[in-house]
Design an enzyme around this catalytic site. Structure first.
Site, mmCIF file in Angstrom:
data_model
loop_
_atom_site.group_PDB
_atom_site.id
_atom_site.type_symbol
_atom_site.label_atom_id
_atom_site.label_comp_id
_atom_site.label_asym_id
_atom_site.label_seq_id
_atom_site.Cartn_x
_atom_site.Cartn_y
_atom_site.Cartn_z
ATOM 1 N N GLY A 262 0.819 -1.197 0.000
ATOM 2 C CA GLY A 262 0.000 0.000 0.000
ATOM 3 C C GLY A 262 0.857 1.252 0.000
ATOM 4 N N HIS A 298 -0.664 6.626 8.573
ATOM 5 C CA HIS A 298 0.114 5.461 8.992
ATOM 6 C C HIS A 298 1.589 5.645 8.652
ATOM 7 C CE1 HIS A 298 0.591 1.092 9.837
ATOM 8 N NE2 HIS A 298 1.563 1.196 8.928
ATOM 9 N N GLU A 299 1.866 6.012 7.407
ATOM 10 C CA GLU A 299 3.269 6.132 7.007
ATOM 11 C C GLU A 299 3.942 7.316 7.689
ATOM 12 O OE1 GLU A 299 4.198 3.542 5.666
ATOM 13 O OE2 GLU A 299 2.240 2.822 5.006
#
Length: 887
Positions: A262, A298-299
């Site tokens: 992703g 998230h990243e």
């Protein structure tokens, strides 16, 4: 490609390398077919033994030690071993290698995509770029210089801060990047491509100005705004919630069309699958917008939980992934609640648990079951699993529940103060939480080592004379597994639907209506006093622990909780339990060749929930959505996909027919006026309208079909368009579905991401009438479509993944044709991209749960695949575990 059996790597065998790297200077002479990498490493001894360099698929041009040719170099299965003098504590090692990015179809290491050069190094891709101690516990400071043809690769990016750039002779140019922070090689990244950028300057909480950039291909700049907004929101949230700031002068996101995962948290230069960056109303749905915000967060959050503090070894993967999933879930819940109220937060929690039950619970019950911290592996790529991520996040959530928000924050602060710039273990994280809060978490650590989904058995007894309700909670664990530390949030509901005060025997009378019980023993008995009438227990409120609850509840009690449970998660769960019970009973009838019947009490409870205007539309949408087929199949013994599908079709039709007027009325009342905006309230209204169209079209209600066709082919935004298309494709309205599909293709034939939706909706389409074309024939035809490509993971997941995972009745065909097709695709993908192939291979890991005839057909194809000597280690590990001891 390696074809031999990969060795088993065990956590208990971990040893630090004899030599580590303190600093590395990389010089890339970039070319699509022949990239040369000069790698100069300053190495330091930290033990006894040779210098170990991992290398794969590289042509070595030279190797020197302190400027002289290396003398003692041994080739190994994983790279090189170099003997250095026993009295040497330091060495400067320079290795020059060449690779061919255009031949890299695995998309691991340095590869060519869409005219550009990109990297993916997690978990073990850096060794495909240069020879290096490619382990997460080797942390060094990187300086990177990129040189390339300026016309072919006008943008040159790498980790850290840009310190120099300029033109060279012969139309070439360079860019030099310096990352001031120590990092392991898996966090390295470079991009050399023709891209355009969306920029924004922001000031951090401490007053530093930073540059934020989102890089995309030309023509996509108008689709980068939401990703940028999400990045800014993530920055502000992490500052406010955990006191964590962006530490570099710039932060970059790059959208890549060909990407196995992703996204990737490379330090300061995040490479993303384009589907998690690009969005505008005409091409992206509400769900796409939600996913982009979540993945960007998230990243970004990985900058601290994964980059500044990283994993000692890959067994500790959940240290960064489970923790960061929890952080992105909390962020999304806060963003949704700020815009849409607490109901939006509840919907987010429900969606997270639905993913856990659909993806992770079956994994826990299958041959690939493993603790969130695995004990062994052959191919680490196979352990980027729902267990490591989703269950890992639930384990972190339990710590947050047990310690409270303030206690959890104190633990995080201590964790960073002890381990910033280090590669550590899960034990280090839990010890920081323990020390910061003065609590013993030794028993809690068992969550990291025990596999399988725990079961919690609950039994209640009411004593009217004593005005007491006794609740007994029992952990049901496999033989030999010690009891876990389980937080159980619970309440009691009175006969009028109100929560009752919970006063335990011996306590002063209180007003608390939800209590957190820390279950540490195998069995715990709680006696609540002052109970005048038999209550209804509401257990695991908010899904306080990732367990399976065993509680006897009849239909009447489930309907009561659907109407009155004050905990929104448990209210949804009651509806899911009731649906599960009805669907399994209907499936049993279908398996016997009988016409499934829908119980009237269920229809009444379902209708009451639908008509409850006190509940937000978003909540009603999730509460009235049937459980996923994958989850339902896990509850069947044996699993009969065809019988289940027959039952679901009958139920869908019944809910559409009986409640047609209600669905049509809601469709009119919930229409959102004005231009599209991504907002939780609007998204909830659209979700409930789309769900209503699904039921109406399933029942063949003419007004519903007409509205769906108008919406699917009109000038609407993608959320309404795709929701209507899905309703038509998954219905007996085949003529209207064909019109809508053709219109969709005409509009979006040149938009790769949108066409993925078109492939997936057809691959997952149900067959509502026996004369309809089988899905397999449709998929084989779609493989020849100009927009499909076997080299692009998104296309593979959209067409094959949707068929294998989202269309079980069509995939698990009685004639075995679905399994033969699966095996052929695995063979093909294995030679192109083993990571993608191994993910597709996992589709049949739980084949033993199927009916005997299907078991036999599936087992035959697994065995046939395992006989292929060219099978990659990634795929072989999955299939061998799936087959187990079967002969």
């Amino acid at each position: 490609m390696k074809t031999e059996h990969a060795p088993t790597i065990r956590r208990t065998d971990y040893q630090p390398l004899a030599w580590t790297v303190e600093a590395v200077d990389l010089y890339f002479t970039l070319d699509a077919t022949a990239t040369v990498v000069r790698n100069r490493m300053r190495c330091r001894r930290q033990g006894t033994g040779p210098l170990v360099l991992m290398a794969e698929g590289l042509e070595r041009l030279s190797l020197t030690i302190d400027g002289a040719p290396a003398e003692t170099v041994r080739e190994t299965d994983t790279g090189l071993e170099i003997d250095l003098p026993d009295d040497a504590d330091e060495a400067v090692v320079e290795v020059v290698t060449r690779c061919d990015p255009s031949a890299n179809t695995e998309l691991s290491g340095l590869y060519h995509s869409g005219g550009g050069l990109y990297t993916q190094c997690e978990a073990e891709g850096f060794r495909r770029i240069t020879a290096y101690p490619d382990r997460p516990d080797v942390m060094a400071r990187f300086t990177v210089t990129l040189e390339a043809d300026k016309a072919a690769f006008p943008v040159l990016l790498s980790n850290g801060n840009l310190v120099d750039s300029g033109d060279l002779a012969d139309g070439r140019h360079f860019a030099k990047w310096d990352d001031p922070f120590l990092k392991p090689s898996y966090l390295f990244a470079l991009v050399a491509a023709d891209l355009v950028v969306l920029e924004r300057r922001e000031t951090t909480r401490s007053g530093r100005e930073v540059l934020l950039q989102v890089w995309v291909e030309d023509g996509n700049l108008d689709r980068a705004g939401h990703a940028m907004d999400s990045l800014v929101h993530s920055m502000r949230w992490d500052e406010a919630t955990f006191g964590l700031e962006l530490d570099l002068d710039r932060y970059m996101i790059v959208a890549v069309s060909d990407f196995n995962m992703g996204a990737m948290e490379n330090k300061g230069l995040n490479l993303f699958n384009a589907k998690f960056v690009l969005a505008k109303p005409e091409t992206a749905t509400d769900v796409d917008y939600e996913h982009i915000e979540s993945v960007v967060a998230h990243e970004y959050f990985h900058n601290w939980t994964g980059n500044r503090v990283t994993c000692r070894d890959w067994f500790q993967l959940t240290l960064k992934e489970g923790l960061t999933v929890f952080r992105d879930q909390q962020f999304s819940a806060d963003m949704l609640a700020a815009a849409g109220g607490e109901s939006a937060r509840a919907v987010k929690r429900i969606e997270d648990v639905r993913v856990l039950r659909t993806a992770q619970f079956p994994e826990d019950a299958g041959p690939m079951a493993h603790p969130i911290r695995p004990d062994e592996y052959q191919a680490i790529d196979n352990f980027y699993t729902a267990t490591v991520y989703e269950k890992g996040a639930e384990v972190i959530r339990m710590l947050h529940t047990l310690l409270g928000a303030e206690g959890f924050r104190n633990g995080m602060d201590l964790y960073f103060s002890y381990h910033d710039g280090q590669a550590v273990t899960c034990d280090d994280f839990v010890e920081a939480m323990s020390e910061a809060n003065g609590v013993d978490l030794d028993q809690f650590m068992r969550w990291y080592s025990q596999r399988g989904t725990p079961r919690l058995r609950a039994e209640g007894r009411f004593d009217a004379a004593a005005r007491q309700y006794t609740l007994t909670l029992t952990q049901v664990r496999p033989d030999g597994d010690a009891p876990l530390h389980i937080p159980v949030a619970l309440g009691l509901i009175g006969p009028k639907g109100a929560d009752l005060p919970l006063t335990l025997a011996g306590e002063a009378v209180g007003t608390v209506t939800t209590r957190l019980v820390e279950l540490k023993d195998t069995t715990t008995t709680l006696v609540f006093e002052g109970i005048d009438a038999e209550p209804v227990p509401s257990l695991l409120r908010g899904f306080s622990a990732p367990v399976i609850l065993e509680l006897e509840e009849d239909d009447r009690r489930l309907a009561f909780r659907m109407a009155h449970d004050s905990d929104p998660f448990n209210r949804w769960d009651a509806a899911q339990r009731y649906m599960l019970r009805v669907i399994l009973a209907m499936s049993a009838d279908a398996a016997k060749g009988e016409l499934p019947q829908v119980p009237e009490p269920f229809m009444s409870a379902f209708g009451a929930l639908l008509h409850n205007e006190k509940l937000d539309p978003a909540y009603r949408a999730v509460a009235l959505t049937l459980p996923a087929e994958a989850y339902l199949l896990e509850q069947m013994s044996p699993a009969d996909p065809v019988a289940l599908r027959r039952a679901l079709i009958v139920l869908m039709r019944h809910l559409g027919e009986r409640l047609a007027d209600s669905w049509l009325g809601l469709d009119t009342r919930l229409a959102v006026a004005g231009d599209y905006r991504y907002h939780p309230a609007d998204a909830g209204r659209r979700a409930l309208r789309s769900l209503g169209l699904r039921y109406l079209c399933a029942a063949g209600v003419s007004q519903g079909v007409e509205r769906a066709l108008a919406r699917a082919t009109g000038e609407s935004h993608m959320t309404d368009r795709f929701g209507a298309l899905a309703a038509l494709v998954n219905s007996p309205a085949s003529a209207e579905a064909a019109i809508a599909l053709a219109d969709f293709e005409r509009r979006f034939a040149k938009d790769a991401l949108v066409m993925d939706k078109w492939f997936a909706i057809q691959a997952g389409a149900w067959r509502w009438i026996d004369s309809a074309q089988p899905a397999l024939a449709r998929i084989e035809a779609l493989m020849g479509h100009p927009a499909f490509s076997l080299s692009n993971p998104n296309k593979i997941y959209a067409l094959f993944g949707a068929y294998f995972r989202a269309n079980p009745a069509e995939f698990h065909r009685a004639d075995g044709a679905g399994y033969r097709f699966w095996a052929d695709r695995i063979r093909d993908l294995n030679g192109r991209n083993p990571q993608v192939a191994s993910r597709m291979a996992r589709v049949l890991e739980n084949w033993r749960r199927l009916t005997p005839a299907l078991q036999s057909a599936a087992q035959a194809q697994i065995k046939a695949l395992l006989a292929d000597k060219a099978l990659s280690a990634d795929v072989r590990e999955v299939l061998e575990k799936a087959l187990g001891d079967a002969t």
